[in-house]
Every structure is written in C-alpha cells, then in structure tokens.
Design a protein around this motif. Sequence first.
Motif, PDB file in Angstrom:
ATOM      1  N   ARG A 111      41.844 103.318  55.045  1.00 26.80           N
ATOM      2  CA  ARG A 111      42.565 103.958  53.936  1.00 26.80           C
ATOM      3  C   ARG A 111      41.827 103.710  52.631  1.00 26.80           C
ATOM      4  N   LEU A 112      41.486 104.790  51.929  1.00 21.78           N
ATOM      5  CA  LEU A 112      40.974 104.713  50.561  1.00 21.78           C
ATOM      6  C   LEU A 112      42.148 105.056  49.660  1.00 21.78           C
ATOM      7  N   ILE A 113      42.616 104.076  48.903  1.00 23.42           N
ATOM      8  CA  ILE A 113      43.871 104.198  48.159  1.00 23.42           C
ATOM      9  C   ILE A 113      43.564 104.330  46.672  1.00 23.42           C
ATOM     10  N   VAL A 114      44.181 105.339  46.048  1.00 24.33           N
ATOM     11  CA  VAL A 114      44.099 105.519  44.598  1.00 24.33           C
ATOM     12  C   VAL A 114      45.522 105.532  44.068  1.00 24.33           C
ATOM     13  N   ALA A 115      45.895 104.487  43.313  1.00 23.12           N
ATOM     14  CA  ALA A 115      47.239 104.380  42.748  1.00 23.12           C
ATOM     15  C   ALA A 115      47.159 104.543  41.236  1.00 23.12           C
ATOM     16  N   ASP A 116      48.252 105.029  40.635  1.00 21.87           N
ATOM     17  CA  ASP A 116      48.285 105.186  39.176  1.00 21.87           C
ATOM     18  C   ASP A 116      49.580 104.616  38.628  1.00 21.87           C
ATOM     19  N   ASP A 117      49.695 104.638  37.304  1.00 18.33           N
ATOM     20  CA  ASP A 117      50.874 104.095  36.616  1.00 18.33           C
ATOM     21  C   ASP A 117      51.742 105.198  36.025  1.00 18.33           C
TER      22      ASP A 117
END
Length: 446
Positions: free
Chosen positions: A374-380
């Motif tokens: 899994r390549l995870i990109v999280a934001d706020d």
Amino acid sequence: MRWRLWPRSLVGQIILLVAIALFVAQAINFALLLQERNRLDLTSQTAPGVYRIADALDNRGERRGDDRPRARFADNPPPLNGQRRSDVENRAAAMFEDIGLNVRSIHVVQDNERLPMRRWERFRRHEGGGGSVMHTVGRLVMAVEYEPGKWVSTQIRTGSRPQRFGGWLIAQTGILYVIVLLPLLWVGRRLARPLGQLTRSAEQFARTGAADPVDERGPGDVRQLTTAFNAMRSRIFLMLDEKDRMLGAIGHDLRTPLASLRVRAESVEDEGERARMSETIDEMNRMLDDILSLARAGRSSDPMQKVDLSALADAVVEDFLELGSPVGMADSERAVGNVRPQQIRRALRNLIENATVYGERAHVSVAREDGAIRLIVADDGPGIAEDRMEEMMEPFTRLEGSRNRDTGGAGLGLALVRAIMTEHGGSLRLANRAEGGLEASLILPG
C-alpha cells in the motif's frame, strides 16, 4: 483447507453426474435382480411340495409300491411345529390356482432340524468349492386341506444358498465405469483445453490489454467459439490501434497551436497578462496530457520492472519538497513490487497534488498488508462524503464544480490513478480518516 465435493470445472461436473447416474442405475439393477432372485428361490422351495401334493391327489385311488410315500393323507390337521412360512403359503396358493386345483387352506412351517445332504447336494458342494454352495439343509412341512376335514401333507428339503451375483454386479459396475468414463474423460479434456486457453487469453486481455490468439481446435461448437473470439480479438485490436493513432494525431494537432500561442504570448508587453496566458496554456497542456493518458490506459508499452516502492515514493516526495510543497514521508520498510515505474510515479504525484490542494498537507507512507503493498497518501482536509467516494473516481468529476486549476483542475486525476491501478492488477481505495482528512491508497500485488 476446505474440500469441495462439487467440482468447479464443466468436465468434472459432467463426469461426476455420469458417475452418479451409473451408480444409481446399477443400484436399481441390483434391487431388481435381488427381487427376481428371491422370487425364484421362493418358487424353487414351493414347487416340489405343490407337485407332490398335486400328484398325490391325482393318484390317491391308486396303490403305489413306494415304502416312503411322498405325501400323507389324514382326516385331521397334522401337527405342525416350527416357524410359519406365509410367503411359501401364498406362492403355493397361486401355483395351485394356476394348475386348476382348488384347495381350502394351506399351512407351511419350517422346522430347525438340519437334514443330511444327499449325494447330489454333496457333489454340488464339492464342485462349488467347499461350503460355498449349500450352507444348510432344512425341512419345510406343507399341509393342504383339499376337502372339509381331509388333509394331505408332505415334507420338502430346503437350503439357503449364498447370493453369488453381488461380486459379479460390482465387477460389472467397474467395467461400465471404465467403458463410459474413460471416453468421457477424453472428450472432456478435448473440450477443456481450448476453453482453458480461451479463458487465459481473455484474462490476459483484461489484465494487460494484450491477448494471444486461441488455437481453433476441439469439437465443432468449441471451434466456432474460438473462431468468433479470435475475430473479436482482431477487431478490438484494430479499433484500439485506430484509437491510438487518432489520439496521437489529436495530441499533435492540439499541441501545435498551443506552442504557437506560447510564442505569441511571449510578445505580449503586459507582464501580468503574459503570465496569465502562459498559465492557461500550461493548464491546457496538462489537461491534454491527462486526457491522452487516460485514453491510452491499459495499452502501455513500458515494461514491468522490480522496483523498491518505498524508494520510488521517497524520490517523488523529494521532488515536491524541492518545489516547496507541504509533503512529508514516513519511514517505511523496503517493499519491492513488479510495476511500471513511470505510471506509479504519475499516480502518486496525482494523489499528492490532490492532498496539497484539498487537504493543505500530504503525509506519504508505504506499508505491507495481507500480501499487498500500500502506497498511502493522507491529508488534513475535510475528506469526501461517503456517498461520493465512488463518484470521485469517474472522469471529469470534482467536489468543486468549476474547472479552475487552482481548485483542482479538470477532474481527471483520480480516474487516471484508478486506470493505472487496474492495469497493474491493483486498486485505488479512498477512506476518510478518523482524525480528519482523506486517505488515498494505491494497493498493488505484493
């Protein structure tokens, strides 16, 4: 490991059904043979007594020189001790009726006395292999009331014989299975080979956008199917090639006037106007690239390579950091996957751009999970409503309805990412974070 009683393959199901049908047919055959054997045994036990009594009644006025009469007459019911045989009584009544002899009543008993075998019975036992021919020799006593108060009785030797046809029936069943199932297995394999090749070719096309032609062999119906598939495959490839040529022509024809506009924009004296024109031209170029990339998804010519996805993600994050973008990369373990690196970079860039535009900051990490990477990109940011998650991965769909590049562009980013993941046999997953923001994951086979 769970065992499956019902096979998945067509050939396996056909063979199992035929095997069950043969078993049921042989079971019915066995039941009918057993019934007929019992009927014949009953007749063989009853017929001697019926014959003796009929003969005695026909010749009762004659004097015979036999010291041991085969039937005895009496004016009272003879004493009968033993187990009553109602089956023999019913059979005897039917046989008396068949020969036209009317009797008032019939009584038959079987006692437990074991009689010595006669010479011919010993011979049959010897020829039959010891004791397998005649197990026991017993006695039936049959008494018939032929007139009111007039009785005639006789004794019948009887024996229990083993049921010999059981082993023969099992051998017959085995021969039937060999004769029927082996040709069926051969036909099934002849049918399954082209169907299996057809399935693999279709799966290959769904996975890579390319498919090998299927050998046209097997039964006529299967050959027609594979011929139709090969014709459809050729037609699809022609259409896809024509589409690629058309897209290449469109891209070339559109980039030429855009390049001309950029040259003309450089001649504009107003610096602010010139900058706005250049940004518009850049936006059109990016939109054109996204449209062409989405249209060509699944037809990539780039080779698959073994790549450390953690290192690839770190390199993409470094590019954004050099441009001053608010992006962070968490420490991640080594995760090697078989991918097309340029496509994965593009997919990761699209997710990071979305995170920085909609969520202020991007948090990137790589993790192994359930045999996948899994390549995870999280934001706020505020996240996405649950009922719009799937909609946001469709082309030209945006949370904000305008086509302003400052608020997200043309709405092709997530659609392109999903197409790239599909080409890699993976998926794009969107989920709202419990602490706020959106988490977008590129899930690739490990």
